[in-house]
Design an enzyme around this catalytic site. Structure first.
Site, PDB file in Angstrom:
ATOM      1  N   ALA A 184       0.824  -1.199   0.000  1.00  0.00           N
ATOM      2  CA  ALA A 184       0.000   0.000   0.000  1.00  0.00           C
ATOM      3  C   ALA A 184       0.862   1.254   0.000  1.00  0.00           C
ATOM      4  CB  ALA A 184      -0.922   0.004   1.217  1.00  0.00           C
ATOM      5  N   SER A 185       0.279   2.327  -0.497  1.00  0.00           N
ATOM      6  CA  SER A 185       0.934   3.632  -0.548  1.00  0.00           C
ATOM      7  C   SER A 185       2.301   3.493  -1.231  1.00  0.00           C
ATOM      8  CB  SER A 185       1.040   4.232   0.853  1.00  0.00           C
ATOM      9  OG  SER A 185       1.099   5.636   0.783  1.00  0.00           O
ATOM     10  N   GLY A 186       3.406   3.752  -0.515  1.00  0.00           N
ATOM     11  CA  GLY A 186       4.718   3.611  -1.144  1.00  0.00           C
ATOM     12  C   GLY A 186       4.981   2.195  -1.618  1.00  0.00           C
TER      13      GLY A 186
END
Length: 575
Positions: free
Chosen positions: A378-380
């Site tokens: 998730a995200s990065g």
């Protein structure tokens, strides 16, 4: 004086001899040959705690030796080996106090189901199992539970913790700026309960995970889904209640289970082999390796920048400097025919994830590449996967969270309480924008917001390019929202649902390797030994490593360096 010199010389000699003996023993242990597997063996697959993606540091000497802990890929490989090993007649699954996420559980469950296709028995022996342990064991041919034990199957719940009142009491104010209405990473510092957006996401996640839990157990135990839900509403269960309701097959002790298994295989006395020993059996000894080599690169933990000139991979987390070196090493290795990048990360530093993204894209141009997502990507962790290559996730993988957040604590109130004063001389209009002893001014907030907006636009744009979709179609799916893998698949954020098997099928297709052909798997980074630690620099101290696990998803750089973060807003532990 003579006695002192004699004692000193004797001490030095003893130290030298002792060190020599230790390193001799270590070297000998590292040359330990693969164990011989006896006829009529049973693999005891004991899974407990957190099963890592990467192997921990190996300490194989004497009293310091740990029982080799299996990794996710190690479990996958052990069950592949056991399925074709003529010496292994059955597998006994013994899960205990598992703390893995639902993505890894789905991997293990799929591995066990694949093993069952070999026709060999799969028995499970449970000790006070919870939902995770029972979900995994439900695929077994027979499930055993102790007569005095109980089954702690009662559904799922998620609880989020908020620190605003505590921070107010000690005089700390945390300012948070973010793009994406669901990017609520800082809510733990600024709120006392879930926002409507967080409640929406959490409800969606729990409903989906619970549906998968109920459906998986119902199918395995040959029950109707509605009946299974009604049954779980009555949990937890005493042993006799679990037997009465068809959740286990027999109440008994471990020796009784092995006696039943001996009758089942009908091949004489059984010999137990632990997973710690069996994982040392080489795949090539069972004909599971081919001439083609596929790199399996594990990206596990929070994303940080690392230190310039650091040649050693961190034992915890993804350090951009060392991870990029691994990517370049694989790209320059002509013997590697393809790459599976295995991601288990909630994200972290925005700059570090961008640097990794760049190198991942360069590697993609050199080698066939497939991304396999674990519990988190998730995200990065999602950002670094945006190479345009196939992305495989589990239904329970936490992914997406396409957003950016900036967190800045103001400890001026705490300084006042402690009687601490500060005095500053600054040059430059925004020189104090990172100061911990003052809040951001409206002008500083506007400056910061402009940077966040640009970073968020870049994130969405890279996702749009990698997913081959217009920006305007991707942005509504971004907003910092966390999706489960099956939800992400429906929205085109991942390509397929599956695990390690499917990732290797896809990379073999891209590398034009026949589907039926076995490949040699080369793990990156390799297992680190105590010798590597002694002669190299351990990137994380034991204290820092422990703190990372205590506050998962909150890298120390938040408090020391500041900067933009591409990080999941929370850690979801559905129990």
């Amino acid at each position: 004086m003579a006695k002192f010199l004699f004692g000193l010389i004797t001490g030095v000699i003893l130290c030298v001899v002792g060190v020599f003996l230790i390193f001799f023993a270590l070297a000998r242990s590292f040359r330990e040959s693969a164990p011989a597997v006896a006829q009529n063996s049973v693999l005891q697959l004991q899974l407990s705690g957190d099963i890592p993606e990467r192997p921990p540091v190996e300490v194989p000497f004497g009293a310091l030796a740990d029982r080799p802990a299996p990794t996710v890929t190690g479990v996958w490989m052990m069950l592949r080996k056991a399925a074709v090993d003529a010496h292994v007649k059955a597998v006994v699954l013994e899960p205990d106090s598992l703390s893995v996420g639902w993505g890894k559980l789905e991997e293990f469950r799929a591995d066990l189901e694949t093993f069952k296709k070999s026709g060999k028995p799969l028995f499970a022996f449970l000790k006070t199992p919870g939902g995770r342990e029972y979900y995994l064991a439900s695929v077994a041919d027979r499930i055993y539970l102790g007569p005095a034990d109980w089954l702690n199957l009662k559904g799922l719940a998620v609880q989020l913790v908020y620190f605003k009142n505590t921070l107010d009491k000690v005089g700390i104010n945390v300012q948070v700026e973010h793009d994406g209405k669901y990017k609520d990473f800082g809510d733990m510092f600024t709120r006392t309960s879930m926002s409507p957006e967080t409640r929406e996401v959490m409800t969606s996640v729990v409903d989906d995970l619970y549906g998968n839990l109920v459906g998986g157990i119902a199918q395995a135990r040959k029950k109707n889904g509605d009946d299974m839900r009604a049954l779980i509403d009555q949990g937890p269960f005493l042993a006799n209640e679990a037997l009465r309701d068809g959740l286990v097959d027999q109440l008994g002790y471990e020796d009784q289970m092995f006696a039943d298994l001996r009758q089942k295989v009908n091949s004489g006395e059984l010999h137990k082999i632990s997973s710690g020993k069996y994982q040392k059996v080489t795949p090539d000894s069972l004909g599971l390796e081919g001439r083609h080599r596929i790199a399996m690169l594990v990206a596990d933990g929070d994303i940080t920048r690392g230190s310039a000139g650091d040649d050693n991979a961190s034992d915890t987390g993804i350090q951009a400097t060392s991870f990029i070196k691994l990517l370049r090493q694989i790209g320059g290795d002509s013997s590697v025919d393809g790459v599976v990048v295995r991601i288990d990360s909630p994200g972290g530093d925005a700059v570090a994830s961008d640097e990794i993204w760049r190198e991942m894209n360069l590697l993609s141009k050199k080698k066939p590449l497939v991304v396999s997502m674990s519990d988190y990507a998730a995200s990065g962790g999602y950002y670094m996967a945006m190479t345009g290559d196939p992305v495989v996730a589990y239904p329970g993988t936490l992914t997406g969270s396409i957003g950016v957040v900036f967190v800045k604590p103001d400890v001026h109130g705490l300084m006042d309480k402690l009687g601490i004063d500060s005095d500053t001389i600054a040059r430059g209009h925004f020189a104090e924008i990172d100061s911990l002893s003052k809040s951001l001014s409206p002008e500083e907030l506007a400056k910061l917001k402009a940077g966040i907006d640009a970073n968020y636009h870049e994130f969405v744009d890279k996702v749009a390019q990698a997913r081959h979709r217009p920006f305007d179609q991707v942005e509504p799916l971004a907003q910092g929202r966390v999706w489960l893998g099956d939800q992400a698949k429906e929205r085109g954020l991942v390509d397929e649902l599956g695990g390690i098997d499917r990732a290797f099928e896809l990379v073999k297709q891209k590398a034009k390797i026949p589907a039926s052909e076995n490949v040699a798997i080369v793990m990156y980074p390799p297992r680190r030994s105590i010798l590597d630690v002694l002669f190299g620099r351990a990137a994380d101290s034991a204290i820092e490593s422990r703190l990372r696990h205590m506050v998962r998803g909150l890298p120390p750089e938040v408090w020391t360096k500041g900067g933009l973060l591409r990080i999941m807003p929370y850690t979801i532990d559905a129990q």
